[in-house]
Write a protein that holds these residues in place. Structure first.
Motif, PDB file in Angstrom:
ATOM      1  N   HIS A 238      30.321  60.893  25.290  1.00 52.54           N
ATOM      2  CA  HIS A 238      31.698  60.564  26.395  1.00 52.54           C
ATOM      3  C   HIS A 238      32.731  61.511  26.619  1.00 52.54           C
ATOM      4  O   HIS A 238      33.013  61.781  27.625  1.00 52.54           O
ATOM      5  N   VAL A 239      32.974  62.165  25.398  1.00 53.73           N
ATOM      6  CA  VAL A 239      33.949  63.307  25.698  1.00 53.73           C
ATOM      7  C   VAL A 239      33.307  64.601  26.376  1.00 53.73           C
ATOM      8  O   VAL A 239      33.927  64.907  27.344  1.00 53.73           O
ATOM      9  N   ARG A 240      31.948  64.784  26.239  1.00 54.01           N
ATOM     10  CA  ARG A 240      31.099  65.861  26.702  1.00 54.01           C
ATOM     11  C   ARG A 240      31.257  65.606  28.195  1.00 54.01           C
ATOM     12  O   ARG A 240      31.425  66.382  29.071  1.00 54.01           O
ATOM     13  N   ALA A 241      30.574  64.418  28.367  1.00 56.54           N
ATOM     14  CA  ALA A 241      30.393  64.117  29.742  1.00 56.54           C
ATOM     15  C   ALA A 241      31.867  64.132  30.561  1.00 56.54           C
ATOM     16  O   ALA A 241      31.726  64.759  31.690  1.00 56.54           O
ATOM     17  N   SER A 242      33.139  63.717  30.219  1.00 55.88           N
ATOM     18  CA  SER A 242      34.155  63.643  30.786  1.00 55.88           C
ATOM     19  C   SER A 242      34.613  65.321  31.250  1.00 55.88           C
ATOM     20  O   SER A 242      35.243  65.742  32.194  1.00 55.88           O
ATOM     21  N   LEU A 243      34.275  66.151  30.040  1.00 61.66           N
ATOM     22  CA  LEU A 243      34.445  67.652  30.140  1.00 61.66           C
ATOM     23  C   LEU A 243      33.746  68.172  31.354  1.00 61.66           C
ATOM     24  O   LEU A 243      34.185  68.971  32.327  1.00 61.66           O
ATOM     25  N   TYR A 244      32.492  67.936  31.199  1.00 63.91           N
ATOM     26  CA  TYR A 244      31.502  68.633  32.290  1.00 63.91           C
ATOM     27  C   TYR A 244      32.097  68.101  33.721  1.00 63.91           C
ATOM     28  O   TYR A 244      31.753  68.725  34.599  1.00 63.91           O
ATOM     29  N   VAL A 245      32.421  66.782  33.776  1.00 59.60           N
ATOM     30  CA  VAL A 245      32.938  66.465  35.179  1.00 59.60           C
ATOM     31  C   VAL A 245      33.985  67.280  35.547  1.00 59.60           C
ATOM     32  O   VAL A 245      34.169  67.392  36.679  1.00 59.60           O
TER      33      VAL A 245
ATOM     34  N   ALA B 240      35.845  78.900  32.958  1.00 55.62           N
ATOM     35  CA  ALA B 240      34.829  77.441  32.705  1.00 55.62           C
ATOM     36  C   ALA B 240      33.493  78.040  32.190  1.00 55.62           C
ATOM     37  O   ALA B 240      33.125  77.194  31.378  1.00 55.62           O
ATOM     38  N   LYS B 241      33.039  79.284  32.402  1.00 55.83           N
ATOM     39  CA  LYS B 241      31.803  79.806  31.532  1.00 55.83           C
ATOM     40  C   LYS B 241      31.882  79.632  29.990  1.00 55.83           C
ATOM     41  O   LYS B 241      31.114  79.306  29.307  1.00 55.83           O
ATOM     42  N   GLU B 242      33.183  80.245  29.760  1.00 59.95           N
ATOM     43  CA  GLU B 242      33.432  80.168  27.992  1.00 59.95           C
ATOM     44  C   GLU B 242      33.600  78.639  27.728  1.00 59.95           C
ATOM     45  O   GLU B 242      33.121  78.351  26.659  1.00 59.95           O
ATOM     46  N   ALA B 243      34.227  78.001  28.394  1.00 59.03           N
ATOM     47  CA  ALA B 243      34.458  76.466  28.212  1.00 59.03           C
ATOM     48  C   ALA B 243      33.409  75.644  28.012  1.00 59.03           C
ATOM     49  O   ALA B 243      33.142  74.883  27.088  1.00 59.03           O
ATOM     50  N   LYS B 244      32.213  75.991  28.707  1.00 60.61           N
ATOM     51  CA  LYS B 244      31.042  75.309  28.711  1.00 60.61           C
ATOM     52  C   LYS B 244      30.258  75.481  27.321  1.00 60.61           C
ATOM     53  O   LYS B 244      29.722  74.472  26.810  1.00 60.61           O
ATOM     54  N   ASP B 245      30.306  76.639  26.721  1.00 57.70           N
ATOM     55  CA  ASP B 245      29.718  76.778  25.399  1.00 57.70           C
ATOM     56  C   ASP B 245      30.652  75.783  24.195  1.00 57.70           C
ATOM     57  O   ASP B 245      29.628  75.295  23.437  1.00 57.70           O
ATOM     58  N   TYR B 246      31.775  75.654  24.529  1.00 58.78           N
ATOM     59  CA  TYR B 246      32.512  74.784  23.424  1.00 58.78           C
ATOM     60  C   TYR B 246      32.161  73.222  23.695  1.00 58.78           C
ATOM     61  O   TYR B 246      32.219  72.519  22.776  1.00 58.78           O
ATOM     62  N   VAL B 247      32.036  72.623  24.850  1.00 58.67           N
ATOM     63  CA  VAL B 247      31.623  71.657  25.367  1.00 58.67           C
ATOM     64  C   VAL B 247      30.387  71.243  24.627  1.00 58.67           C
ATOM     65  O   VAL B 247      30.137  70.080  24.136  1.00 58.67           O
TER      66      VAL B 247
END
Length: 72
Positions: free
Chosen positions: A62-69, A48-55
């Motif tokens: 709206h896409v960023r928000a749903s991925l953060y959730v 998830a740490k690596e994923a956060k950089d790509y988000v």
């Protein structure tokens, strides 16, 4: 096609845990598949740490928000 090759590289880098290679690939140019597949693949492989950089690179709010959730 370019998209298929891009997907394949993302999947292989995630499966092998080669996070530095994935980051270098993402930094070379904007991927034709966008950054959502990078996030999803990182999450599938427990990083998830690596994923956060790509988000953060995804332009649609709206896409960023749903991925953060999804990442909590």
């Amino acid at each position: 096609s370019d998209a298929r090759m891009c997907w394949a590289r993302v999947i292989v880098f995630c499966q092998k845990g080669r996070w530095d290679s994935l980051r270098k690939f993402a930094d070379t140019k904007k991927p034709v598949i966008g950054f959502v597949p990078f996030v999803e693949c990182c999450l599938e492989h427990g990083n998830a740490k690596e994923a956060k950089d790509y988000v953060a690179r995804i332009p649609e709010t709206h896409v960023r928000a749903s991925l953060y959730v999804r990442m909590e």
